[in-house]
Write a protein that holds these residues in place. Sequence first.
Motif, short mmCIF file in Angstrom:
data_model
loop_
_atom_site.label_atom_id
_atom_site.label_comp_id
_atom_site.label_asym_id
_atom_site.label_seq_id
_atom_site.Cartn_x
_atom_site.Cartn_y
_atom_site.Cartn_z
N ILE A 116 -3.83 6.84 -3.96
CA ILE A 116 -3.34 5.59 -3.11
C ILE A 116 -3.07 4.36 -4.14
O ILE A 116 -3.89 4.22 -4.95
N ARG A 117 -1.86 3.74 -3.92
CA ARG A 117 -1.76 2.57 -4.58
C ARG A 117 -1.67 1.31 -3.82
O ARG A 117 -1.05 1.35 -2.85
N TRP A 118 -2.47 0.25 -4.57
CA TRP A 118 -2.39 -0.84 -3.89
C TRP A 118 -1.93 -1.84 -4.67
O TRP A 118 -2.48 -2.21 -5.98
N LEU B 161 0.95 -1.20 0.12
CA LEU B 161 0.07 0.08 -0.01
C LEU B 161 1.03 1.25 -0.02
O LEU B 161 1.71 1.53 0.76
N LEU C 238 -5.12 -6.78 4.41
CA LEU C 238 -5.19 -5.31 5.02
C LEU C 238 -6.23 -5.59 6.06
O LEU C 238 -7.31 -5.77 5.32
N ARG D 177 -12.39 -5.22 -4.42
CA ARG D 177 -11.09 -5.22 -3.44
C ARG D 177 -11.07 -5.25 -2.32
O ARG D 177 -10.63 -6.12 -1.19
N LEU E 52 -8.96 4.89 2.46
CA LEU E 52 -8.25 3.48 1.95
C LEU E 52 -9.07 2.35 1.55
O LEU E 52 -8.64 1.56 0.70
N ILE F 117 -5.86 3.39 -7.09
CA ILE F 117 -7.33 2.96 -6.97
C ILE F 117 -7.96 4.18 -7.19
O ILE F 117 -9.42 4.13 -7.31
N SER G 198 3.87 4.51 3.28
CA SER G 198 3.66 2.99 2.76
C SER G 198 3.52 2.26 3.73
O SER G 198 3.97 2.40 4.90
N THR H 85 -9.52 -7.17 1.94
CA THR H 85 -9.56 -5.70 3.14
C THR H 85 -10.59 -6.41 4.00
O THR H 85 -11.73 -6.95 3.81
#
Length: 207
Positions: A58-60, A2, A155, A76, A47, A65, A23, A81
Amino acid sequence: MLEVCNLSFSYGEVGLFQNLSFSLNSGQVRVILGPSGSGKTTLLHLLAGLLHIQQGDIRWLGQSIRGQNEETLAQRRLRFTGLVFQHHYLQAELTALENILVPGYLAGAVDVAWGRELLHRIGLLERAHLRPNALSGGERQRIAVARALYNRPKLLLADEPTGSLDRRNAERIWALMLSLAQDLGTAVIVATHDEHLVQGLPELRLA
Ligand code: ADP
Ligand code: MG
């Protein structure tokens, strides 16, 4: 896993946070600390993909995303999550075990043995058949934690998960949540206004 890059958010004229970057790798823990109204819930909702990103990214798993459609974001959430809130949001008509199995039904893979194993790990196996109204606040919140971890998410997002509990139960459930997540290799982002609970964990402060 993340990456949060220069994330800013405001409600109208009221800026909540600006250029937030951090991160998180697999299995890591981060405590979001800040007083009531500082934007902790807003950050967790961003998030989780429950709020649209206004500025920053926000990178997942290497992918942004930002701008993803509701269906992709919902998939997702379901697959990667787990969510825990201050209120347990258990289903009143389901037993403790059935509540834990709900994410399995949603994901199309129900494993009763795994549900019972989770109940065992939170010390409530003998209460599997009870409905939430027959359980204490601490017991309900333990079940909410087990339910959030049922799909073995990468997560766990927890928003003041111990905010409705007395000190003893709060400390107990806080520790249980972190150790269970660690056993499953699940990273945790947990918001709290309670400085007492941080206990040397890596933190991110909102003002
Ligand atoms: P925290 O979880 O740290 O208490 P929140 O993210 O819930 O903070 O809220 C931060 C601020 O944003 C608060 O002042 C709150 O009143 C405001 N806020 C939250 N949701 C909305 C909304 N939907 N519209 C306008 N203001 C909001
Ligand atoms: Mg909040």
